[in-house]
Write a protein that holds these residues in place. Structure first.
Motif, PDB file in Angstrom:
ATOM      1  N   HIS A 112     -25.479 -18.209 -16.100  1.00 54.97           N
ATOM      2  CA  HIS A 112     -25.841 -18.161 -14.805  1.00 54.97           C
ATOM      3  C   HIS A 112     -26.235 -19.398 -14.064  1.00 54.97           C
ATOM      4  O   HIS A 112     -25.677 -19.786 -13.049  1.00 54.97           O
ATOM      5  CB  HIS A 112     -27.102 -17.112 -14.562  1.00 54.97           C
ATOM      6  CG  HIS A 112     -27.252 -16.757 -13.130  1.00 54.97           C
ATOM      7  ND1 HIS A 112     -28.288 -15.942 -12.903  1.00 54.97           N
ATOM      8  CD2 HIS A 112     -26.557 -16.858 -12.095  1.00 54.97           C
ATOM      9  CE1 HIS A 112     -28.108 -15.522 -11.488  1.00 54.97           C
ATOM     10  NE2 HIS A 112     -27.217 -16.180 -10.922  1.00 54.97           N
ATOM     11  N   HIS A 116     -23.942 -21.489 -11.294  1.00 54.95           N
ATOM     12  CA  HIS A 116     -24.404 -22.062 -10.072  1.00 54.95           C
ATOM     13  C   HIS A 116     -23.993 -23.736  -9.972  1.00 54.95           C
ATOM     14  O   HIS A 116     -24.349 -24.368  -8.984  1.00 54.95           O
ATOM     15  CB  HIS A 116     -26.116 -21.843  -9.942  1.00 54.95           C
ATOM     16  CG  HIS A 116     -26.408 -20.516  -9.209  1.00 54.95           C
ATOM     17  ND1 HIS A 116     -26.682 -20.549  -7.910  1.00 54.95           N
ATOM     18  CD2 HIS A 116     -26.380 -19.270  -9.898  1.00 54.95           C
ATOM     19  CE1 HIS A 116     -26.808 -19.195  -7.899  1.00 54.95           C
ATOM     20  NE2 HIS A 116     -26.491 -18.437  -8.880  1.00 54.95           N
ATOM     21  N   HIS A 124     -18.706 -17.437  -8.868  1.00 57.38           N
ATOM     22  CA  HIS A 124     -20.059 -16.693  -8.642  1.00 57.38           C
ATOM     23  C   HIS A 124     -20.298 -16.155  -7.040  1.00 57.38           C
ATOM     24  O   HIS A 124     -21.107 -15.334  -6.917  1.00 57.38           O
ATOM     25  CB  HIS A 124     -21.047 -17.534  -9.323  1.00 57.38           C
ATOM     26  CG  HIS A 124     -22.609 -16.811  -9.532  1.00 57.38           C
ATOM     27  ND1 HIS A 124     -22.605 -15.370 -10.020  1.00 57.38           N
ATOM     28  CD2 HIS A 124     -23.764 -17.235  -9.069  1.00 57.38           C
ATOM     29  CE1 HIS A 124     -23.969 -15.112  -9.868  1.00 57.38           C
ATOM     30  NE2 HIS A 124     -24.698 -15.943  -9.679  1.00 57.38           N
ATOM     31  N   HIS A 128     -22.749 -13.472  -4.486  1.00 56.30           N
ATOM     32  CA  HIS A 128     -23.655 -13.991  -3.823  1.00 56.30           C
ATOM     33  C   HIS A 128     -23.523 -13.873  -2.256  1.00 56.30           C
ATOM     34  O   HIS A 128     -24.383 -13.779  -1.215  1.00 56.30           O
ATOM     35  CB  HIS A 128     -23.955 -15.216  -3.908  1.00 56.30           C
ATOM     36  CG  HIS A 128     -25.140 -15.418  -5.010  1.00 56.30           C
ATOM     37  ND1 HIS A 128     -26.470 -15.308  -4.852  1.00 56.30           N
ATOM     38  CD2 HIS A 128     -24.946 -16.152  -6.067  1.00 56.30           C
ATOM     39  CE1 HIS A 128     -27.023 -15.444  -6.088  1.00 56.30           C
ATOM     40  NE2 HIS A 128     -26.216 -16.083  -6.777  1.00 56.30           N
ATOM     41  N   HIS A 208     -33.564 -14.116  -5.822  1.00 60.77           N
ATOM     42  CA  HIS A 208     -32.509 -14.881  -6.280  1.00 60.77           C
ATOM     43  C   HIS A 208     -31.450 -14.819  -5.239  1.00 60.77           C
ATOM     44  O   HIS A 208     -30.568 -15.568  -4.950  1.00 60.77           O
ATOM     45  CB  HIS A 208     -31.771 -14.435  -7.509  1.00 60.77           C
ATOM     46  CG  HIS A 208     -30.788 -15.308  -8.163  1.00 60.77           C
ATOM     47  ND1 HIS A 208     -30.725 -16.642  -8.244  1.00 60.77           N
ATOM     48  CD2 HIS A 208     -29.230 -14.989  -8.296  1.00 60.77           C
ATOM     49  CE1 HIS A 208     -29.398 -17.074  -8.666  1.00 60.77           C
ATOM     50  NE2 HIS A 208     -28.597 -15.978  -8.659  1.00 60.77           N
TER      51      HIS A 208
END
Ligand SMILES: [Zn+2]
Ligand SMILES: [Zn+2]
Length: 257
Positions: A112, A116, A124, A128, A208
């Motif tokens: 993860h 990012h 990713h 988001h 998050h």
């Protein structure tokens, strides 16, 4: 041999996919019903940024990738690849499931963090786009994102002597906590979900999505605490939710006369 392996893979994949979709839909609908009865438990005031059906379809599409990883690991293990599983017993199944959960949490944290970084964030980013997640957005995202995260399920049965039942338990725990973690409503805040305990509740992954740079871990707050990436307000937020639950409970026990 190859044909038998392929047939076994296809049968395992179909079974795992059917079970995953069943868990996804049944738990999602159950949580939606619970959430409707508790509007006061909504974490963010903002409404979900995408619609229910497109989130649902996006998640089911990514379940195809996840189930491919799981079925591949199981099929290769059954074909004799890797270290081979322990005999399933009362101790080996929970022990290896527990170990799998701890390792998956560390793997998820590392992957993860990688997702990012600048070169990988494009894979990713689709996940988001949901700044306000819902039960249906837990698996939504890019196939590369899902493959990187869930390739753990290919490696686990090859590198460790994990019985089949332990793999099933790890995946169930993973899927159920992910759906709850994206549900957008807090029902599980409690003393063990904050410091000095390492448990996490829905607020954790919700932060998050709303703040991007904190709370990368999956099941426990350990790695975020070790590497300083835990949201500075996480523990305080959990305490606030506990206070709200206590106040609701006190009001329920002594209704106004
Ligand atoms: Zn992320
Ligand atoms: Zn998420």
């Amino acid at each position: 041999m190859t044909e038998t392996l392929l047939a076994e893979f296809a049968a395992t994949w179909a079974l795992v996919f059917a079970a995953s979709v069943a868990v996804f839909l049944s738990l999602g609908l159950t949580l939606e019903a619970i959430n409707r009865r508790h509007p006061e438990r909504k974490i963010q005031q903002r409404e979900a940024s995408s619609d229910r059906i497109s989130d649902m379809l996006a998640s089911i599409r990514q379940l195809v990738v996840t189930c491919t990883c799981i079925a591949l690991g199981i099929t290769l293990q059954r074909a004799g690849w890797g270290v081979g599983p322990l005999e399933p017993t009362w101790w080996s199944v929970p022990l290896m499931a527990g170990l799998g959960i701890v390792l998956l949490d560390a793997w998820f944290y590392a992957v993860h963090r990688l997702l990012h970084t600048r070169p990988l964030y494009r894979f990713h980013k689709p996940h988001h786009l949901n700044v306000t997640p819902t039960v249906w957005s837990n698996d939504s995202g890019h196939a590369v994102d899902t493959a990187m995260t869930h390739s753990f399920y290919v490696l686990l049965p090859l590198l460790l002597p994990v019985p089949l039942l332990s793999i099933v338990l790890v995946r169930l725990f993973d899927q159920i906590t992910a759906i709850i973690g994206h549900s957008g409503y807090e029902h599980f805040a409690g003393a063990t979900m904050r410091w000095p305990w390492l448990g996490i509740c829905t607020v954790y992954h919700d932060q998050h999505h709303s703040a991007f740079r904190y709370n990368y871990a999956n099941f426990f707050s350990l790695w975020d605490r070790v590497f300083g990436t835990i949201h500075p307000d996480y523990d305080t937020e959990v305490t606030k939710w506990e206070g709200r639950f206590d106040a609701t409970e006190a009001a329920r026990r002594s209704p106004a006369k």
